[in-house]
Enzyme design. Structure first.
Site, short mmCIF file in Angstrom:
data_model
loop_
_atom_site.label_atom_id
_atom_site.label_comp_id
_atom_site.label_asym_id
_atom_site.label_seq_id
_atom_site.Cartn_x
_atom_site.Cartn_y
_atom_site.Cartn_z
N SER A 119 65.50 48.32 63.17
CA SER A 119 65.13 47.09 63.06
C SER A 119 65.45 45.90 63.87
CB SER A 119 65.46 46.46 61.58
OG SER A 119 66.77 46.54 61.34
N GLY A 158 64.70 50.50 59.44
CA GLY A 158 65.60 51.60 58.61
C GLY A 158 65.34 52.81 59.45
N ASN A 206 71.80 52.48 61.37
CA ASN A 206 71.52 52.92 59.93
C ASN A 206 72.23 53.85 59.43
OD1 ASN A 206 69.54 50.51 59.18
ND2 ASN A 206 67.97 51.57 60.70
N ASP A 236 71.34 37.38 56.32
CA ASP A 236 71.86 38.64 55.78
C ASP A 236 73.08 39.15 56.46
OD1 ASP A 236 70.91 39.63 58.32
OD2 ASP A 236 69.38 40.80 57.60
N HIS A 247 71.04 40.79 61.06
CA HIS A 247 69.78 40.77 62.08
C HIS A 247 70.03 39.40 62.75
CE1 HIS A 247 68.06 44.04 59.07
NE2 HIS A 247 67.89 44.48 60.39
#
Length: 231
Positions: A57, A94, A125, A206, A209
């Site tokens: 991502s 992801g 991840n 979040d 990112h």
């Protein structure tokens, strides 16, 4: 950067759910981004440099507009410096190192020609899911072996373990990228989020990112390394 400056992470289950379910890009059955999306909306450059941004991502551009994503901004930065280049966005939100290994050949075979440089950002991840660093390294080595076989130059952009993964896990995970760079004689940008993570002005809500301003900081740091890697 010092891991102690990282923000306090929300529950690990929430983080994993966010990173695995937040894909903005429809994928093919092989998990690869369709070729139309790899074009960044630009016509192919016949006599320029072709760069593939292959990752998760952080490359895909989660939470930002397409023209604010890392590959797009990197392409613009290279062109501003007089380098005719096209950066194909092959980021999938992801994505794990295993998923990247499984879709690598499919992605490469779908390009108009062999890339002049491939940027890799995988493993984050894996870390957030608590997967064993040894497995992540095994998958990354398989990716690098295939790229070596195809004679594609690589710039490895590394990741660091979140502090709440523990010191033992962090030591094992953080050692992966420098070791791979040494073993495969690769260019290495040690930490993709260096200078960005922990700064609320540069990160999305979040805390994982980068926002558009954060992407610009990353691009500013990586562009000279990309240009050097391209010779």
């Amino acid at each position: 950067m010092n891991a102690g400056r990282w923000p306090i992470y929300v529950g690990m289950a929430a983080i994993v759910q966010l990173l695995t379910a937040c894909s903005n890009e429809p994928a093919t059955s092989n998990g690869a981004v369709p070729s139309a999306q790899l074009q960044n909306g630009a016509a192919p450059i016949a006599d320029g440099k072709l760069i593939l941004a292959f990752g998760d991502s952080l490359y895909a551009g989660y939470g930002v507009a397409q023209n604010e994503s890392f590959p797009y901004r990197l392409e613009q930065a290279l062109r501003a410096k007089g380098l005719a280049a096209q950066v194909h966005n092959a980021g999938v939100s992801g994505e794990t190192s295993l998923g990247g290994m499984q879709r690598l050949a499919f992605t490469l075979d779908g390009l108009p020609r062999k890339p002049d440089l491939l940027l890799i950002d995988l493993g984050g991840n894996d870390m957030l899911r608590g997967l064993q660093p040894e497995e992540s390294e095994k998958n990354l080595r398989a990716i690098l072996d295939e790229l070596k076989r195809r004679q594609i130059p690589v710039l490895l952009t590394g990741m660091r373990a979140a502090p709440n993964m523990g010191a033992e896990y962090g030591a094992k995970f953080n050692a992966i990228y420098p070791r791979l760079a040494k073993d495969y004689d690769l260019s290495l940008y040690p930490f993709f989020l260096d200078g960005v993570i922990g700064d609320a002005k540069l990160m999305q809500a979040d805390s994982i990112h980068p926002n558009p301003a954060g992407v610009n900081v990353i691009v500013g740091k990586i562009t000279p390394i990309v240009m050097k890697s391209l010779g």
